[in-house]
Design an enzyme around this catalytic site. Structure first.
Site, PDB file in Angstrom:
ATOM      1  N   GLU A  45      79.905  11.783 -41.619  1.00 37.46           N
ATOM      2  CA  GLU A  45      79.385  11.365 -40.412  1.00 37.46           C
ATOM      3  C   GLU A  45      77.907  10.464 -40.678  1.00 37.46           C
ATOM      4  O   GLU A  45      77.791   9.290 -39.873  1.00 37.46           O
ATOM      5  CB  GLU A  45      78.977  12.470 -39.573  1.00 37.46           C
ATOM      6  N   HIS A  82      80.549  24.583 -33.095  1.00 40.77           N
ATOM      7  CA  HIS A  82      81.350  23.726 -32.596  1.00 40.77           C
ATOM      8  C   HIS A  82      81.400  23.557 -30.993  1.00 40.77           C
ATOM      9  O   HIS A  82      82.234  23.070 -30.398  1.00 40.77           O
ATOM     10  CB  HIS A  82      83.225  24.073 -32.834  1.00 40.77           C
TER      11      HIS A  82
END
Lengths: 334, 329
Positions: free
Chosen positions: A66, A135
C-alpha cells in the site's frame, strides 16, 4: 408499486464501476491501480469488466504494497496522469497514510501552487460484518482533519456515480470512502448520460422534516431514513441530511436545517472521540447556538475496537433503534 | 584518489564540459556556504541540510539528464535544484522564507519544486520520494515520452520499507527509473555499518533483480561516466538501475547537528584528499586547462551568489493573504 412504475435500479457496485468506466472513456490519462483490481475484477468486484475494456496499461494489479503503490499513484499524478488508487479497504490505507497526507495533500501548498495532485484514493471504509477490529474502522475523521484533501462518502447509487465522477475530474486529491455493505444494495439508478456529476461539497436532504435534523453519511443515511419512518409513526417529523462530502462540509445546508428544526443528532460509524460528529456539533454550537433548543447529540460507534462476537458487534455499531432513541432524547431531553 | 584517464572512453568529456561541471559544483559549494552563514545570522531557520562535499554526485548525474526526464530527491535538495538550473536567487529566497522563493516562502529548504525544470522536490519524509519518483517513471512509460526519472535517496533512506516496495514495482513493470543512493556514510548520526546489514548499497535491489553499481561519488568523471551508462540502460527499456554514489558530507546532518559521531580527522582527511572540487580542478589542469579561467569561473559564481543573497534578503515576506491560498487547486 406495479412493475410499470418501478424506477430502474442499480447497485452501488455497478454505479461505481460505471463512474470509472465513463471517466476512463473520456480521459485517456485516467487509470485504476490497486490490489486485485484487474484480473480478479476487484476484491469486491467493483472493477468488473474494466480490464477487458481498458487493458492492463490502464487497469493495473499491484502487489500487496500500500505505501508503495499509493506513492506511485502520487508520483503519476505529479507526472500529469489522473490515477484512481483502490485500497482493498481503507483499513489498509494506514500503511499509506503518509503518502496521502504528506505527499498528496500538502505538496500543492508547499510548492506555492505549482504541484497539483489529481488523484482519487477509494475503497470501502468502516465496518463490514464480523471481520474484527483491524478491518472495521471508519477513517472519515482522520482524512477530513487534513487541509489539502477533499473527502467524500456516498450513500446510494446516485451519490456513488455522481460523486466518483466528480472526484476523478477534480484537480485535487480526493479520499472517497465507500461502504462494503452498500455495494450490493439496489437504489434508484442515476440519470443516464455520462455528464451526470454531483458537486463535491454539497449535502443532500434525503427527507425533509421540521422537528429534528439527522446528519449522516454513507450507510448511516439508510439507518437514519429507517429511523425517520419509525418516528413518523409517532408524529415526529425528521429531516435527514446526507452529507455526501465531509471536506468541504456543506455548512449552509446544515445550518438552514437546524434553524428550522432547532434539534440535531449527528450519525457516524466511527469512534466518538474527535469524530465527524464532534466537528458538526462544534460548528453548530459556534454558529447556531441561539437556534438550538437542546444540545446536539452524537450517535457513533462505541469507543472500543470492534469486537468479533455477533452480540458484542451489534452493541458496538449504531443502528436505527439507537437513532430513534437519540431523537427522542434530543426532543424531550428524556 | 587519482584522476582517471578517460581519454579512450567513448564518454570522455571535453575541457569545456569540465569547466562547466566545475562551475556547477562550485556554485553549489558556494551557495551552501552562504546558506550556512545566513542560517547563523538568523535569516534562515528550521531545518537546513547542506550538500557540501557531495557536489560531484548530482553534477555528474546531471550530465545524463535530457529534457524529457524528471528529477526528485529528499530534503538535502539545494544542490539538485542548482544542478538542474533553478535560479540560485529563487532557491535562496525560499530558504529565507520570502515571496520570491520557489514556493513563495511556503515550502522552505526541504520543499521546493520547479515544474519548468521537471524538478519534483524536495521531500521531507525520508524515503517517501522513492515511490513518488517511481510513479513519475510510470507516467513517463504511460505517456511514452522517452523520459526517465532520476530518483535520489540517501543511505539512510535506503532502509525504508517503501523503497523496497517501489523497487519491486519498478522491476516488475520495467519502469524507466534510475535510483541514485547518495551514500554519505551517515543516516543522520548513525554510521552505515550500524544501520545497514549489507553495506554495499548497490545491491539494495538484488531481491528484485535490479542491477546496481557503486561509484566514487567524489570524482566527477567517474560519476559522469556511470550516470551516462546507467541512464542509457534505463532508457533502453530494461527497467530500473541503482547507482550507489559513495560520497561524504562535510557538514552535520542539518544545521543543528554538531556531528559528534565522527572524528575531526575523518572529516579533514576527506577534505584534504578526496575533495570533489580539488579532484576536478586537478583533472582540468592535467588536461591542459587554464588556472586563470578557473579563477574567473569562481569569481563569476561568487558574484552570482552575492546577487542571490541580495535577492533573498530584499524579497518581501509573502503577503498575509498567502496563508489561505494554494490549499486546493
Amino acid at each position: 408499486m406495479t412493475s410499470e412504475t418501478m424506477p430502474e435500479t442499480i447497485t452501488v457496485r455497478e454505479a461505481l464501476r460505471d463512474a470509472m468506466a465513463e471517466e476512463m472513456r473520456q480521459n485517456p490519462n485516467v487509470f485504476l491501480m490497486g490490489e486485485e483490481v484487474a484480473e480478479y475484477q476487484g476484491a469486491y468486484k467493483v472493477s468488473q469488466g474494466l480490464l477487458e475494456e481498458f487493458g492492463s496499461k490502464r487497469v493495473i494489479d499491484t502487489p500487496i504494497t500500500e505505501a508503495g503503490f499509493a506513492g506511485v499513484g502520487v508520483g503519476a499524478a505529479f507526472g500529469g496522469l489522473s490515477p484512481i488508487v483502490e485500497f482493498m479497504t481503507f483499513n489498509f490505507s494506514m500503511q499509506a497514510i503518509d503518502q496521502i497526507i504528506n505527499s498528496a495533500a500538502k505538496t500543492l501548498y508547499m510548492s506555492g501552487g505549482q504541484m497539483g495532485c489529481p488523484i482519487v484514493f477509494r475503497g470501502p471504509n468502516g465496518s463490514a460484518a464480523r471481520v474484527g477490529a483491524q478491518h472495521s474502522q471508519c477513517f472519515a475523521s482522520w482524512y477530513a482533519h487534513c487541509p489539502g484533501l477533499k473527502v467524500v462518502s456516498p450513500y446510494n447509487a446516485i451519490d456513488a456515480k455522481g460523486l466518483l465522477k466528480a472526484a476523478i475530474r477534480d484537480p485535487n486529491p480526493v479520499v472517497f470512502l465507500e461502504n462494503e455493505l452498500l455495494y450490493g444494495q439496489r437504489f434508484e439508478a442515476p440519470p443516464s448520460g455520462s455528464d451526470f456529476i454531483l458537486p463535491i461539497g454539497k449535502a443532500h436532504i434525503e427527507r425533509p422534516g421540521k422537528d429534528v435534523t439527522l446528519i449522516g453519511f454513507s450507510i448511516m443515511v439508510g439507518y437514519a431514513l429507517e429511523a425517520a419512518e419509525e418516528l413518523a409513526k409517532e408524529g415526529i417529523d425528521v429531516e435527514v441530511i446526507n452529507l455526501r462530502s465531509l471536506r468541504p462540509l456543506d455548512l449552509e445546508t446544515i445550518f438552514e436545517s437546524v434553524r428550522k428544526t432547532n434539534h440535531c443528532v449527528t450519525l457516524e460509524e466511527g469512534f466518538p472521540y474527535a469524530g465527524i460528529g464532534s466537528e458538526l456539533s462544534a460548528q453548530i454550537m459556534e454558529h447556531m447556538f441561539d437556534f438550538l433548543d437542546a444540545p446536539v447529540l452524537r450517535v457513533t460507534a462505541k469507543d472500543v475496537p470492534l469486537p468479533y462476537a455477533a452480540n458484542l458487534e451489534r452493541l458496538a455499531i449504531p443502528r436505527s433503534p439507537e437513532i430513534v432513541q437519540a431523537v427522542k432524547n434530543v426532543l424531550y431531553n428524556a | 584518489m587519482s584522476p582517471k584517464n578517460l581519454k579512450n572512453s567513448p564518454h570522455s568529456p571535453s575541457l569545456e564540459n569540465l569547466y562547466k561541471a566545475y562551475e556547477s559544483m562550485y556554485l553549489i559549494r558556494r551557495f551552501e556556504e552562504k546558506a550556512g552563514q545566513l542560517y547563523g545570522m538568523g535569516l534562515i531557520a528550521g531545518f537546513c541540510h547542506l550538500y557540501i562535499g557531495q557536489e560531484a554526485v548530482v553534477v555528474g548525474l546531471q550530465q545524463a539528464v535530457t529534457e524529457s526526464d524528471s528529477i526528485i530527491t529528499s530534503y538535502r535538495d539545494h544542490g539538485h535544484m542548482l544542478a538542474c538550473d533553478m535560479s540560485p536567487g529563487g532557491v535562496m529566497a525560499e530558504l529565507t522564507g520570502r515571496s520570491g522563493g520557489y514556493s513563495k516562502g511556503k515550502g522552505g529548504s526541504m520543499h521546493m519544486f520547479s515544474r519548468e525544470k521537471k524538478f519534483y522536490g524536495g521531500h521531507g519524509i525520508v524515503g517517501a520520494q522513492v515511490p513518488i519518483g517511481t510513479g513519475l517513471a510510470l507516467a513517463h512509460q504511460y505517456k511514452n515520452d522517452n523520459g526517465i526519472c532520476f530518483t535520489y535517496m540517501g543511505d539512510g533512506g535506503s532502509n525504508q520499507g517503501q523503497m523496497f516496495e517501489a523497487f519491486n514495482m519498478a522491476a516488475l513493470w520495467k519502469l524507466p527509473v534510475l535510483y541514485i543512493i547518495e551514500n554519505n556514510l551517515y543516516a543522520m548520526g548513525t554510521s552505515l555499518d550500524r544501520h545497514a546489514a549489507v553495506t554495499d548499497l548497490s545491491t539494495r535491489g538484488s531481491a528484485q533483480g535490479i542491477p546496481g553499481k557503486s561509484v566514487d561519488g567524489m570524482d566527477y568523471l567517474a560519476m559522469r561516466e556511470a550516470a551516462l551508462e546507467a541512464a542509457s540502460y534505463v532508457r533502453s527499456g530494461k527497467g530500473p538501475f541503482i547507482l550507489e554514489a559513495k560520497t561524504y558530507r562535510y557538514r552535520g546532518h542539518s544545521m543543528s547537528d554538531p556531528a559528534k559521531y565522527r572524528s575531526k580527522e575523518e572529516v579533514e582527511d576527506v577534505k584534504s584528499h578526496h575533495d570533489p572540487l580539488s579532484i576536478l580542478e586537478a583533472e582540468i589542469l592535467r588536461q591542459g586547462g587554464d588556472k586563470d579561467h578557473l579563477e574567473s569561473i569562481t569569481k563569476d559564481v561568487k558574484k552570482k551568489i552575492d546577487e542571490a543573497v541580495e535577492f533573498a534578503k530584499e524579497s518581501p515576506e509573502p503577503s498575509e493573504g498567502e496563508l489561505f491560498t494554494d490549499i486546493l487547486v
